[in-house]
Structure formats: structure tokens, C-alpha cells
Scaffold this motif. Structure first.
Motif, PDB file in Angstrom:
ATOM      1  N   GLU A 176      59.361 -26.266 -41.798  1.00  0.00           N
ATOM      2  CA  GLU A 176      58.156 -26.615 -42.058  1.00  0.00           C
ATOM      3  C   GLU A 176      57.798 -27.870 -41.576  1.00  0.00           C
ATOM      4  N   LEU A 177      59.052 -28.771 -41.370  1.00  0.00           N
ATOM      5  CA  LEU A 177      58.819 -30.154 -40.837  1.00  0.00           C
ATOM      6  C   LEU A 177      58.277 -30.155 -39.545  1.00  0.00           C
ATOM      7  N   ARG A 178      59.070 -29.156 -38.673  1.00  0.00           N
ATOM      8  CA  ARG A 178      58.827 -29.186 -37.520  1.00  0.00           C
ATOM      9  C   ARG A 178      57.043 -28.578 -37.200  1.00  0.00           C
ATOM     10  N   VAL A 179      56.794 -27.630 -38.078  1.00  0.00           N
ATOM     11  CA  VAL A 179      55.511 -27.163 -38.173  1.00  0.00           C
ATOM     12  C   VAL A 179      54.588 -28.519 -38.356  1.00  0.00           C
ATOM     13  N   ALA A 180      54.813 -29.353 -39.165  1.00  0.00           N
ATOM     14  CA  ALA A 180      54.012 -30.573 -39.226  1.00  0.00           C
ATOM     15  C   ALA A 180      54.115 -31.507 -38.053  1.00  0.00           C
ATOM     16  N   GLU A 181      55.295 -31.522 -37.544  1.00  0.00           N
ATOM     17  CA  GLU A 181      55.395 -32.547 -36.252  1.00  0.00           C
ATOM     18  C   GLU A 181      54.483 -31.681 -35.177  1.00  0.00           C
ATOM     19  N   TYR A 182      54.381 -30.524 -35.193  1.00  0.00           N
ATOM     20  CA  TYR A 182      53.615 -29.820 -33.787  1.00  0.00           C
ATOM     21  C   TYR A 182      52.285 -29.836 -34.432  1.00  0.00           C
ATOM     22  N   LEU A 183      51.901 -29.862 -35.718  1.00  0.00           N
ATOM     23  CA  LEU A 183      50.077 -30.254 -35.931  1.00  0.00           C
ATOM     24  C   LEU A 183      49.585 -31.604 -35.606  1.00  0.00           C
ATOM     25  N   VAL A 184      50.651 -32.411 -35.555  1.00  0.00           N
ATOM     26  CA  VAL A 184      50.228 -33.880 -35.313  1.00  0.00           C
ATOM     27  C   VAL A 184      50.948 -34.264 -33.968  1.00  0.00           C
ATOM     28  N   THR A 185      51.156 -33.292 -32.987  1.00  0.00           N
ATOM     29  CA  THR A 185      51.593 -33.707 -31.757  1.00  0.00           C
ATOM     30  C   THR A 185      52.658 -34.529 -31.756  1.00  0.00           C
ATOM     31  N   GLU A 456      47.783 -31.690 -48.270  1.00  0.00           N
ATOM     32  CA  GLU A 456      48.683 -31.662 -49.005  1.00  0.00           C
ATOM     33  C   GLU A 456      50.148 -31.373 -48.294  1.00  0.00           C
ATOM     34  N   PHE A 457      49.996 -30.721 -47.388  1.00  0.00           N
ATOM     35  CA  PHE A 457      51.048 -30.244 -46.390  1.00  0.00           C
ATOM     36  C   PHE A 457      51.636 -31.811 -45.786  1.00  0.00           C
ATOM     37  N   LYS A 458      50.752 -32.382 -45.483  1.00  0.00           N
ATOM     38  CA  LYS A 458      51.040 -33.786 -44.803  1.00  0.00           C
ATOM     39  C   LYS A 458      51.667 -34.540 -45.859  1.00  0.00           C
ATOM     40  N   ALA A 459      51.275 -34.646 -47.105  1.00  0.00           N
ATOM     41  CA  ALA A 459      51.773 -35.869 -48.019  1.00  0.00           C
ATOM     42  C   ALA A 459      53.275 -35.066 -48.434  1.00  0.00           C
ATOM     43  N   ARG A 460      53.447 -33.521 -48.575  1.00  0.00           N
ATOM     44  CA  ARG A 460      54.739 -33.110 -48.858  1.00  0.00           C
ATOM     45  C   ARG A 460      55.672 -33.193 -47.877  1.00  0.00           C
ATOM     46  N   THR A 461      55.197 -33.369 -46.601  1.00  0.00           N
ATOM     47  CA  THR A 461      56.327 -33.513 -45.487  1.00  0.00           C
ATOM     48  C   THR A 461      56.422 -34.764 -45.354  1.00  0.00           C
ATOM     49  N   ARG A 462      55.498 -35.756 -45.598  1.00  0.00           N
ATOM     50  CA  ARG A 462      55.592 -37.197 -45.556  1.00  0.00           C
ATOM     51  C   ARG A 462      55.931 -37.462 -43.981  1.00  0.00           C
ATOM     52  N   ILE A 463      54.698 -36.694 -43.277  1.00  0.00           N
ATOM     53  CA  ILE A 463      54.899 -36.740 -41.742  1.00  0.00           C
ATOM     54  C   ILE A 463      54.621 -37.895 -41.143  1.00  0.00           C
ATOM     55  N   MET A 590      42.917 -17.579 -40.838  1.00  0.00           N
ATOM     56  CA  MET A 590      44.081 -16.483 -40.640  1.00  0.00           C
ATOM     57  C   MET A 590      45.249 -17.021 -41.636  1.00  0.00           C
ATOM     58  N   ALA A 591      45.708 -15.852 -42.370  1.00  0.00           N
ATOM     59  CA  ALA A 591      46.471 -16.025 -43.545  1.00  0.00           C
ATOM     60  C   ALA A 591      47.956 -16.977 -42.994  1.00  0.00           C
ATOM     61  N   GLU A 592      48.464 -16.734 -42.006  1.00  0.00           N
ATOM     62  CA  GLU A 592      49.441 -17.384 -41.432  1.00  0.00           C
ATOM     63  C   GLU A 592      49.526 -18.949 -41.697  1.00  0.00           C
ATOM     64  N   LEU A 593      48.127 -19.425 -41.384  1.00  0.00           N
ATOM     65  CA  LEU A 593      47.714 -20.849 -41.293  1.00  0.00           C
ATOM     66  C   LEU A 593      47.520 -21.569 -42.700  1.00  0.00           C
ATOM     67  N   ALA A 594      47.124 -20.639 -43.566  1.00  0.00           N
ATOM     68  CA  ALA A 594      46.509 -21.390 -44.797  1.00  0.00           C
ATOM     69  C   ALA A 594      47.388 -22.553 -45.463  1.00  0.00           C
ATOM     70  N   PRO A 595      48.718 -22.509 -45.254  1.00  0.00           N
ATOM     71  CA  PRO A 595      49.571 -23.314 -46.124  1.00  0.00           C
ATOM     72  C   PRO A 595      49.653 -24.777 -45.370  1.00  0.00           C
ATOM     73  N   PHE A 596      49.023 -24.440 -43.962  1.00  0.00           N
ATOM     74  CA  PHE A 596      49.461 -25.850 -43.269  1.00  0.00           C
ATOM     75  C   PHE A 596      48.186 -26.396 -42.614  1.00  0.00           C
TER      76      PHE A 596
END
Length: 640
Positions: A176-185, A456-463, A590-596
């Protein structure tokens, strides 16, 4: 281009050849010509062969040394074969050893220092039987992919992640950390992947694995202290021409037709024109692959159309041109197949264009594809010279260069704007620099709601904390950085590692090896060491390259100030072809994206993009990336 894989049982048990055969089977697209495995006690090596070079036509891998003490599996192309043969192959000077044979000889001679002596693109693993260790290495820029999983019991590796999943002990868990990195480029982590416990060996690194320990070591980096001094401008140009010609020539080594991207820009045209002179007559003309956009609106066509420049190159001779009407393609063309080969979500908005060129090249029997990416950073635009001139109070030279820039490369831009950008801003006091950076970043965030990560995902991953750490050097105050350090930093961007990682797997999907002359190690070291006035001079960026290409490039390309902008086609066609899927993620969710993701931010961005999509203010790129993430999560089995 080949596929390599293997497994080392660290607790002493025998390796299972069947598992490595299963790994090979998942990478057969990388090596349809031959597949083989080799087992020796705790080690099993696998190889999928794509024969490209003349020496590879009779090659067999995995390769075992005559004494039986070393074995190698390699995806490698060596560019300093003559030098290596002089040093290592004197016993058979008339022989033509395959590249893996030379690598084994280099390892026998120089041990773990051998990657520093090798030029080219490579990922290889050597089983050192006497030392009971695996030695792994990757080329300086990370052109060749190498992924691995390490646990107490075993070390496993492969050219592609999908092959690792043939092993029962390799987990398939989302990182999930890589997902966070992806979302913030944020692409600064060169070793991480979208999967937990699976890593990539970074470029210019080796990895040594024994039963008891592992050691990761960097063996090469650009030296910002190195400085080259020659006698005249002519000597500099000749030296560049010689090195660039070597970089292109060694990358045309092929037993099959050679192709090249041709956009009409300075880089692709330099590569194509140089290569066309080097292709033997018996091999026929150089196949070129160009993107055209005939159906775009006139206002967009003016920004993107490079057909006159392409034609100028083609008229210089020895080309077989092929054109792809890219305006007929969706940026998500063949996205499911693309995700299968990448093993992760795609963030590269123009990958669909290279995907189309690789597809066309394969239909022409091409196995080597020359690419002009990324001459901008290797040669350098050289604008940091203006900052140095201001720092050293050389006002007359600074004004002259600025005035000439406004007439030539930056024609139409007032000198005061150039001075403000490259002198006033970089030389501002540190507190002004930090305040301006903060305000610019904050203002961008306030103006544009297209960072979609869920709070919430941003805070949890401390991205955000991770981004500050990873980007620390890039945000350092400019006044404390030399021009050569700036050049090195540009060439060392992690984004190149990410882009080359994608390109390796995309070209492999079409049984093609992409080759990059501007990422030749010799050429990069030479350009970094150049004096600043060779990079920016007489009002022209990349001054040395333009002069060195006299007689090779058509003058209209040699002194071209601008290049085409591919973004209009992307922004238009994304909405034209993908409106339904964009609305699925933005309006219906899309359900796949809901947590992120932040659904409200996505919805607002889509509304803005839909209303002015031809102008492209960033919403389109983020929506494209988010849609790719959703589709990949679904295809990879991570759907909620």
C-alpha cells in the motif's frame, strides 16, 4: 533481450528444477527462441532466449564455465566487446564469444568488481560454486529489469515479477505504500514494487547472496567533480561526435532488422541519421517508426505535427519509413495486456504511443529498436550556466548569452524573463527560496484539486514525511549546488529508472529490445564533465550536440528550437475513447479505489476535465493514472 530467473536454497537443500521451469514459462515472451534450466545442488538457474546479436545465434544459457566452477544466466548486451576480448580472450583472438562468456571471464578476472569494467545493458546472475554465493548485477541506468524475493530459506530472482509468483513461498500481497507513492507521483524509491517483499535491484548496483548474508553495493555513479578541458570548440565537437557514434554503433549490433523511433526532434533524428550510416547494405535500410496525428483539430495539429521535420530526415536517405496514426488510439489501448506485462499500474501517459511503435516494429521483423530518450538530460540544456555567470559576476557574458537565447533557442521570450528564471530565482536568499517554493506548491494545491489520495490513507502511510525524506536533495537551495551537480542530479532522477523499467517490459511484450544511445555510460560521463559553455552557447541549448551533428543532421533539425507537444492528442483521445470508464471511477465510483482515493476530489477533477479537456491542466493525467490503478487492482486480484 532475454528472461532470466533462478532460486538459491539458502538452508542447503537441493533446488527444484521444476519450479524454475515454471518461472521460465511465465516469461516465454521474453525468450521464445529457447528455454533451459540448470541445477547444481542448492541453485537452479533458468533462461529464456531471444536471439538478437550475431553471437547469440549459437548461444546457450544458462552457461557453465569449462572448469564447472561458475554458471551464469544473463540478459545482457556488451558494448565494449573489443576491449574485453583484448583483456580476457587472448587465448582465442579469432573467436567470437557470446556476451555471457565474456561476463564469466570478467568475473574470473576481476571478481565482484567486474560490472565496473563492463559497458552495455545487463542483468546477470553468476553462481560462484567455490565461494557458495550468487553474484547479481544490473547495468548503470537499470535498463534491464531484475526483481527478487528474499527470505531465510531462499533467494529467488527473475526479469519480471510474474515469474516469482510461480514459487509457493513468494507472497502476493499489495504494497500500500507503493500505491500511496503512485497517487502522489513519488517515484524516488528505486527498489520498491507494488508487492510486499518483492524488490527491484537498482541500476548501478550489485547484490551478493550467501547462505548467511546479503550485501547490496553501488559500483558506479556520475562524478560531479570531473572536468574535461580540450583545446578548442572543434575538439569538443569532434570528441562528442566520436562518442555518440560509438554509442549508436554498438547498439546497432543485430542479426535482425534494426528499427528506430523518429519524431523529427533533435534526439531521435540524431540517433536515426547516425544509425542509417552504420547499417550494413546487406541489412537493408533503417526502419523508422513515426507517430502522426492527421485528424486532430488545426489548433492542436500546429503543436504536435512534426511531419515536415520527419520528411527532412527521411530525404537524407537509407530509411524505410513507417507511420502510425496515433490519433486513432486510446491512451488505454490494450490496457489489460499492458498491465499483464508491466506487473503494476501504468502512470506513463505516452506509453500507448511506444506500445504502438513496438507493435508496428514487430510486424516488420525488427528485434532492435533505437530510442532517442533522453538526450535532454544527458547532453543538458545548460541553463545552469546562466546562474554560474551571475554567481561569478560575469555580467557582460551573462547579458550576451541571455540576449542570444531570446533570439535563438528561446525566441520570443524577453531577456528579463530569462534572467528572472535562471538568475534571480536561483540566487535568492535561502528563506526567499523556501517561501517561494512553499507558496508555489501550496498555491498549486489550492488551485487544482487533482491530488486524489484519501486523507486517511495519506495519514496512515505517512506519505508526506516519506516524500520530504526522498526529495530532500532535489529541494536543496540552488545556490549551494554547482552546475555540474545540477546536471548529475538531472541524469540521476529516479523517474528515469521508473520509465526504463516500464520500457523494458513493454518492448519485451513484442519480442523487441529497446536500446538507448544517450544512456551510454561513456557519453553520460563525457557530457557531465564538459565546461558549461559547451552545453549552452551562442544562444543555443545543447550547443555541443548541435555543432557535432553538422553534416549528419539536416540543418533544419540541427538548429531546431522547439519540439512537438504530444499532450493535445492525449487529452482529447482520453475523453473521446474512455468517457465511460472515466465516469465509472469519478461519478459512480469503483470499489477497488475506495480505500485509497478521495472520491469528491476525483469527481471535481473529472468535471473540470470534461469541460476543458483539450487544454489539459493536469486533471487528465491524474484521472488516467487513477483509472489505470483501478483496472490493474482488478486484474491483479486486489479488488475489494
Amino acid at each position: 533481450m532475454s528472461g532470466i530467473c533462478g532460486k538459491f536454497i539458502r538452508d542447503g537443500e537441493g533446488a527444484a528444477s521444476g519450479q524454475v521451469q515454471a518461472m521460465n514459462a511465465r516469461m516465454i515472451h521474453r525468450g521464445p527462441d529457447a528455454q533451459a534450466t540448470w541445477v547444481d545442488g542448492p541453485v537452479a538457474l533458468g533462461h529464456c532466449m531471444l536471439r538478437i546479436t550475431p553471437e547469440s545465434l549459437q548461444e546457450r544459457q544458462p552457461l557453465v564455465s569449462q572448469a564447472g566452477d561458475y554458471a551464469i544466466t544473463a540478459d545482457a548486451r556488451l558494448d565494449n566487446r573489443e576491449e574485453l576480448m583484448d583483456d580476457l580472450w587472448r587465448h582465442d583472438p579469432s573467436g567470437q564469444p557470446a556476451d555471457p562468456e565474456l561476463i564469466l571471464a570478467a568475473y574470473r578476472q576481476w571478481g565482484e568488481d567486474c560490472p565496473r569494467r563492463i559497458l552495455g545493458d545487463f542483468a546477470f546472475v553468476i553462481w560462484d560454486r567455490p565461494a557458495r554465493r550468487l553474484f547479481c548485477a544490473c547495468d548503470p541506468m537499470g535498463v534491464k529489469g531484475f526483481y527478487y524475493h528474499l527470505c531465510a530459506k531462499a533467494f529467488s530472482f527473475a526479469s519480471e515479477i510474474k515469474a516469482l509468483f510461480a514459487l509457493p513461498e513468494v507472497p502476493r500481497r499489495l504494497n500500500e505504500l507503493r500505491v500511496a507513492e503512485y497517487l502522489v507521483t513519488l517515484f524516488e524509491d528505486r527498489a520498491g514494487t507494488f508487492y510486499q517483499e518483492i524488490f527491484r535491484l537498482p541500476g548501478a548496483h550489485t547484490l551478493t547472496v550467501t547462505a548467511a548474508k546479503t550485501e547490496l553495493r553501488e559500483y558506479w555513479s556520475l562524478d560531479s567533480r570531473s572536468e574535461l578541458r580540450l583545446g578548442s570548440d572543434g575538439e569538443y565537437a569532434e570528441a562528442f561526435k566520436d562518442l555518440f557514434s560509438k554509442a549508436v554503433r554498438c547498439r546497432t549490433r543485430s542479426a535482425y532488422p534494426v528499427g528506430a523511433a523518429l519524431s523529427g526532434g533533435l534526439d531521435s533524428s540524431s540517433v536515426a541519421c547516425a544509425a542509417a550510416r552504420m547499417i550494413p547494405e546487406c541489412a537493408g535500410p533503417l526502419r523508422t517508426f513515426s507517430l502522426i496525428f492527421p485528424s486532430l483539430p488545426e489548433k492542436d495539429l500546429r503543436r504536435i505535427d512534426e511531419r515536415p521535420q520527419m520528411q527532412a530526415v527521411l530525404e537524407s536517405g537509407n530509411f524505410a519509413p513507417h507511420f502510425i496514426e496515433a490519433d486513432r488510439l486510446s491512451p488505454l489501448w490494450q490496457v489489460d495486456r499492458m498491465h499483464y506485462h508491466l506487473d503494476h499500474a501504468n502512470y506513463a501517459p505516452n506509453l500507448y504511443l511506444h506500445w504502438a511503435m513496438y507493435d508496428a516494429a514487430r510486424k516488420q521483423g525488427v528485434r532492435v529498436f533505437l530510442d532517442g530518450f533522453d538526450g535532454d538530460s544527458t547532453v543538458s540544456h545548460g541553463f545552469e550556466r546562466l546562474t554560474e555567470l551571475a554567481q561569478t559576476l560575469r555580467w557582460v557574458t551573462l547579458w550576451r548569452e541571455t540576449r542570444l537565447l531570446s533570439q535563438h533557442h528561446l525566441a520570443g521570450i524577453a531577456p528579463r524573463r530569462i534572467l528572472n528564471e535562471y538568475c534571480v530565482k536561483p540566487l535568492s536568499p535561502a528563506w526567499v527560496y523556501r517561501l517561494r517554493t512553499f507558496l508555489r506548491t501550496r498555491g498549486r494545491a489550492l488551485r487544482r484539486g487533482y491530488i486524489f489520495i484519501n486523507p486517511e490513507f495519506k495519514a496512515r502511510t505517512r506519505i508526506e514525511d516519506r516524500a520530504r525524506r526522498l526529495l530532500h536533495n532535489q529541494t536543496r537551495w540552488t545556490l549551494t549546488r554547482t552546475a555540474r551537480e545540477t546536471h548529475c542530479m538531472g541524469l540521476n532522477q529516479a523517474l528515469y529508472s521508473y520509465t526504463l523499467e516500464i520500457a523494458d517490459k513493454a518492448s519485451a511484450a513484442f519480442e523487441i529490445e529497446a536500446r538507448y544511445p544517450f544512456f551510454d555510460r561513456r557519453l553520460m560521463e563525457f557530457c557531465v564533465a564538459l565546461p558549461a559553455e559547451q552545453k549552452l552557447g551562442n544562444g543555443w541549448n545543447r550547443y555541443i550536440q548541435r555543432r557535432a551533428m553538422s553534416g549528419i543532421l539536416p540543418p533544419g533539425i540541427q538548429w531546431r528550437a522547439r519540439k512537438g507537444n504530444l499532450s493535445p492528442n492525449f487529452y482529447l483521445r482520453l475523453l473521446d475513447f474512455e468517457r465511460e470508464r472515466l465516469e465509472e471511477i469519478s461519478l459512480r465510483g469503483m470499489a477497488e479505489l475506495a480505500p485509497f482515493i478521495d472520491a469528491d476530489a476525483v469527481r471535481a477533477a473529472y468535471t473540470a476535465y470534461r469541460n476543458s479537456h483539450s487544454q489539459g491542466q493536469g486533471e487528465g493525467i491524474q484521472l488516467f493514472a487513477t483509472l489505470n490503478l483501478a483496472l490493474w487492482l482488478r486484474s491483479a486480484g486486489f479488488a475489494s
